[in-house]
Structures are given as structure tokens and as C-alpha cells.
Design an enzyme around this catalytic site. Structure first.
Site, mmCIF file in Angstrom:
data_model
loop_
_atom_site.group_PDB
_atom_site.id
_atom_site.type_symbol
_atom_site.label_atom_id
_atom_site.label_comp_id
_atom_site.label_asym_id
_atom_site.label_seq_id
_atom_site.Cartn_x
_atom_site.Cartn_y
_atom_site.Cartn_z
ATOM 1 N N LYS A 37 53.244 45.431 47.191
ATOM 2 C CA LYS A 37 52.239 44.405 47.488
ATOM 3 C C LYS A 37 52.654 43.619 48.727
ATOM 4 O O LYS A 37 53.805 43.180 48.840
ATOM 5 C CB LYS A 37 52.043 43.471 46.299
ATOM 6 N N GLY A 46 44.527 56.311 47.309
ATOM 7 C CA GLY A 46 45.537 55.390 46.814
ATOM 8 C C GLY A 46 45.518 55.248 45.306
ATOM 9 O O GLY A 46 44.675 55.824 44.612
ATOM 10 N N ARG A 47 46.447 54.457 44.788
ATOM 11 C CA ARG A 47 46.554 54.283 43.341
ATOM 12 C C ARG A 47 45.271 53.694 42.754
ATOM 13 O O ARG A 47 44.737 54.199 41.769
ATOM 14 C CB ARG A 47 47.749 53.379 43.011
ATOM 15 N N HIS A 62 54.431 41.258 40.831
ATOM 16 C CA HIS A 62 53.746 42.488 41.222
ATOM 17 C C HIS A 62 54.755 43.519 41.719
ATOM 18 O O HIS A 62 55.920 43.213 41.960
ATOM 19 C CB HIS A 62 52.712 42.223 42.323
ATOM 20 N N MET A 70 39.374 41.840 39.584
ATOM 21 C CA MET A 70 38.174 42.352 38.931
ATOM 22 C C MET A 70 38.336 42.520 37.422
ATOM 23 O O MET A 70 37.389 42.857 36.732
ATOM 24 C CB MET A 70 37.792 43.707 39.545
#
Length: 273
Positions: free
Chosen positions: A165, A18-19, A161, A131
Site C-alpha cells: 500500500k 491486479g489483486r 495494511h 466499498m
């Protein structure tokens, strides 16, 4: 420590095709102290069996697999930005193998969070809705602002977003709301307003409002608005790509290097307590 004694931090990546997974693979490869030791993806992924670095044109020698036991074998850490059900399956295998876990997945239920907390008695876990170092510094700023503006200011949280999402509001927006509410002595569950439509009446001054935008390829924008009389303050963080999330994840891995159990977040990693 001599060069001969150096042992890289062996990291497995979930959702490797994935990205975010590819950003993590690239960040691990570019780091001086981490080594890609495993790559996981769902059984239906067309990337199964391919080299985890093939998408970036630089082979890693690590094939993407759906076999959790085999994929985690030999790893000390797993970084997971997938979905709640997948993360919990990975969590159970990490407990079996004694692999520490960095969780960037969002959208967990209270019961799922309880399972993660229980697992942290056996392995060390860093779990955070975002994060990014910048986002977590922003959370610290929000705590300071909310304490100073606990009365006389209406608070609204706006997040945007990409179209893919699946949860709303974002985990980061909810965390921002929790930080602000806690700083003001409130419980977000009691004061959050997630939707407005029709004749809503006057705004409850104790509420914290949320607005969600989904579209295009927006990586992640968050703004907390403190609207007072005669002035307003906006504290914002905007991501132009996922590199910040990947670098923050590696800082979390390094933080866990000497940990055997416990549940931590990025405030612990960054020393922001």
C-alpha cells in the site's frame, strides 16, 4: 420482465490483472445480473492481450487492454481501484463515453477530488474510500459513538495494511477520522495528529490521533479507540480478503443503474443517511 428481456449490467474493470481487479472479475462472473464487458490495465502490464479470466482459470472472452476508448466501448459502468492518476485518465474517458463510474481508489488531492466532482455533473459516480458494506456500517456506528462520547474520551485510529500500500493513513482511516470529527463538530484538518516522536507534551484532548502499520499481506484492519477514564471502547473492522470490497462495488453498480449524473458514496448506496 421475461428472461428474454433481461439485460445484464455491462461492467468494465480497471487494473484487471491486479489483486483487486481479479477479485472484481470473479465477482462479476459469479453474479446473476452483471457481465464483464471490458478489462483495462497499464501499457506495461504483462497481462495485456490476455483473457481477463485467465488468472482464475476461467476464460471470460474479454481481453485486457491499455486502450481506454476500446476497453470502455459497450460498457455502462467502470469499477476503478487503481491509483489517482490512472483513475483521472479513466474518468475523462468515461465522461466522453457516458460511462458511470465506481471509484474505490484512495489518495486523491483536493484538486483531483474537485475534478471528480465536476465530472459528476455529466456522469453518475459512486466514490468511497472503502466499498465494504461492513466498513460503511462501522462508519455509521462511529458517528453514533462520537456523538455520545464527544467529551471525556481520547480518540485514536489504528490501521494496518499490506506492504504494497502506497498511501498512509489509509483512505478508510481518514474517512473514519472525518466521520468522528464531524459528529463532534470539529474539522479533521484542525485536530488530526499523524505522527508522534520525542517529547510531545501532554495529549491535546481535542486531537484525533492516527497510527499506521504496514507489513505482510494484511488486507485491511481498522480500529477506532475511545479511551476514557476507567473504560475504553474499541470499534473495529477487519478484512480477511477483498471479497467484501468486490461485493460492495457491485452494489454500487446496481445503485447507479438508474442514475445519469451525481456524486454519491456508499452511505447513499446502503441507505445509511
Amino acid at each position: 420482465m421475461s428472461a428474454a428481456d433481461f439485460q445484464p449490467l455491462r461492467v468494465c474493470v480497471a487494473g484487471a490483472s491486479g489483486r483487486m481487479g481479479q477479485m472484481l472479475v470473479d465477482a462479476i462472473r459469479a453474479s446473476g445480473d452483471c457481465q464483464l464487458s471490458g478489462a483495462l490495465d497499464i501499457p506495461a502490464s504483462p497481462a495485456i492481450g490476455q483473457d481477463a479470466g485467465a488468472f482464475g482459470g476461467e476464460p471470460t472472452g474479454v481481453a485486457i487492454t491499455a486502450d481506454l476508448a476500446a476497453g470502455l466501448a459497450g460498457s455502462r459502468f467502470l469499477i476503478d481501484f487503481t491509483r489517482p492518476e490512472g483513475t483521472l485518465a479513466h474518468l475523462r474517458e468515461c465522461v466522453k463515453q457516458g460511462v458511470n463510474l465506481v471509484i474505490g481508489t484512495t489518495g486523491f488531492s483536493d484538486a483531483q477530488k474537485a475534478e471528480i466532482a465536476e465530472a459528476s455533473k455529466s456522469i453518475a459516480i459512486v466514490m468511497a474510500p472503502n466499498m465494504s458494506v461492513g466498513v460503511n456500517v462501522t462508519l455509521k456506528l462511529l458517528d453514533m459513538a462520537a456523538r455520545a462520547m464527544s467529551t471525556g474520551y481520547d480518540i485514536e485510529i489504528i490501521e494496518a495494511h499490506h506492504r504494497h500500500k502506497i498511501d498512509a493513513p489509509s483512505g478508510t482511516a481518514l474517512k473514519m477520522g472525518e466521520v468522528v470529527a464531524q459528529a463532534m463538530g470539529r474539522d479533521l484538518k484542525d485536530c488530526a495528529v499523524y505522527a508522534r516522536e520525542g517529547v510531545t507534551g501532554e495529549r491535546d484532548p481535542s486531537s484525533i490521533g492516527f497510527a499506521t502499520i504496514r507489513g505482510g499481506d494484511i488486507v485491511g484492519d481498522h480500529t477506532v479507540l475511545f479511551a476514557g477514564t476507567g473504560e475504553r471502547i474499541e470499534i473495529s473492522h477487519k478484512s480477511s480478503n477483498r471479497a467484501g470490497y468486490a461485493q460492495g462495488s457491485l452494489r454500487a453498480v446496481r445503485f447507479l443503474a438508474d442514475k445519469t449524473s451525481g456524486l454519491y458514496d456508499m452511505f447513499d448506496v446502503l441507505g445509511l443517511r
